[in-house]
Design an enzyme around this catalytic site. Structure first.
Site, PDB file in Angstrom:
ATOM      1  N   SER A  89       0.863  -1.185   0.000  1.00 30.49           N
ATOM      2  CA  SER A  89       0.000   0.000   0.000  1.00 30.49           C
ATOM      3  C   SER A  89       0.894   1.227   0.000  1.00 30.49           C
ATOM      4  CB  SER A  89      -0.900   0.027   1.239  1.00 30.49           C
ATOM      5  OG  SER A  89      -1.547   1.292   1.374  1.00 30.49           O
ATOM      6  N   TYR A 121      -1.579  -0.167  10.476  1.00 33.03           N
ATOM      7  CA  TYR A 121      -1.714  -0.641   9.093  1.00 33.03           C
ATOM      8  C   TYR A 121      -0.505  -0.211   8.264  1.00 33.03           C
ATOM      9  CZ  TYR A 121      -3.613  -1.336   4.404  1.00 33.03           C
ATOM     10  OH  TYR A 121      -3.801  -1.730   3.102  1.00 33.03           O
TER      11      TYR A 121
END
Length: 249
Positions: A144, A158
């Protein structure tokens, strides 16, 4: 379309929906036999299998909880046994959980499970696949852009998981390079999936951060992964590739 992956066998973890399903379909369209993993929805997984088989390739779905390293290792071995070999590993299974460091109500167990899936599950898959992959093998992990920057509060855990797999990727590229195996990570920006819909909360902010002013499509990630899985990417390894509409520009 040229069948650049004909004769290859791929495992796409988390391939029953979203980006993972799009990747599995693209690899099948290019001729690869494909195994996918799922954790909860067998019906959705079988729908994807049928779509893959429509390309004239072999396909199968395997249940595995990617927070459990033993299940992940068994998954990799089962795919290789079912199809007779393994050439491509795509680590797409992942979850998102947030929580600020100073929030006393944060669900620590959920954050720990996120780390187990997003980092531990990926590492377990790579370790299990490495002895099975031969010359020209491919390992591609879906990271990501939040692994490179953390633009919002509450997403540190995250972001850390995605930064970890990018770091692992560079190290694994060194470890496996002598065997002719390439290892890369693709970092999507905002992609229109059920986990992060283009009409969901916060979508306008995410769009505004992109140079193109829009969400991406799962197929746009799949195209990049298919290239990295193919012969044209034979000299790309240890790379972090942003497919983010210019979010990190």
């Amino acid at each position: 379309m040229a069948k650049t992956l004909k004769g290859k066998v791929a495992l796409v973890t988390g391939g029953s929906r979203g980006i993972g399903a799009a990747i599995a379909k693209q690899l099948a369209a290019e001729g690869a036999d494909v195994g996918i993993s799922y954790v909860a929805s067998a019906d959705k997984a079988q729908e994807v299998v049928r779509a893959l088989e429509a390309n004239g390739v072999r396909a199968a779905a395997f249940r595995a909880d990617h927070a459990d390293a033993a299940q992940v290792a068994s998954l990799v071995r089962d795919v290789a046994k079912t199809f007779g070999r393994l050439d491509i590993l795509v680590n797409s299974a992942g979850v998102y959980a947030g929580g600020a460091a100073d929030d006393p109500a944060v669900d620590v167990a959920t954050l720990e499970r996120q780390f187990a899936i997003n980092v531990g599950g990926v590492a377990a898959a790579v370790r299990a696949a490495a002895p099975l992959l031969g010359q020209g093998g491919r390992i591609i992990t879906i990271g990501s852009i939040l692994g490179s920057s953390t633009p919002f509060p509450g997403i540190a855990d995250y972001s850390a998981t995605k930064a970890a797999v990018a770091g692992y990727t560079r190290g694994w590229a060194r470890d496996l390079g002598p065997k002719g195996i390439t290892v890369n990570v693709v970092q999507p920006g905002p992609i229109d999936t059920d986990m992060n819909p283009a009409d969901g909360d916060g979508a306008e902010v995410q769009k505004s951060r992109t140079a193109l002013g829009r969400y991406g499509r799962p197929e746009e990630i799949a195209n990049t992964v298919a290239f990295l899985a193919g012969p044209g990417a034979s000299y790309i390894t240890g790379a972090t590739i942003d497919v983010d509409g210019g979010s990190n520009a």
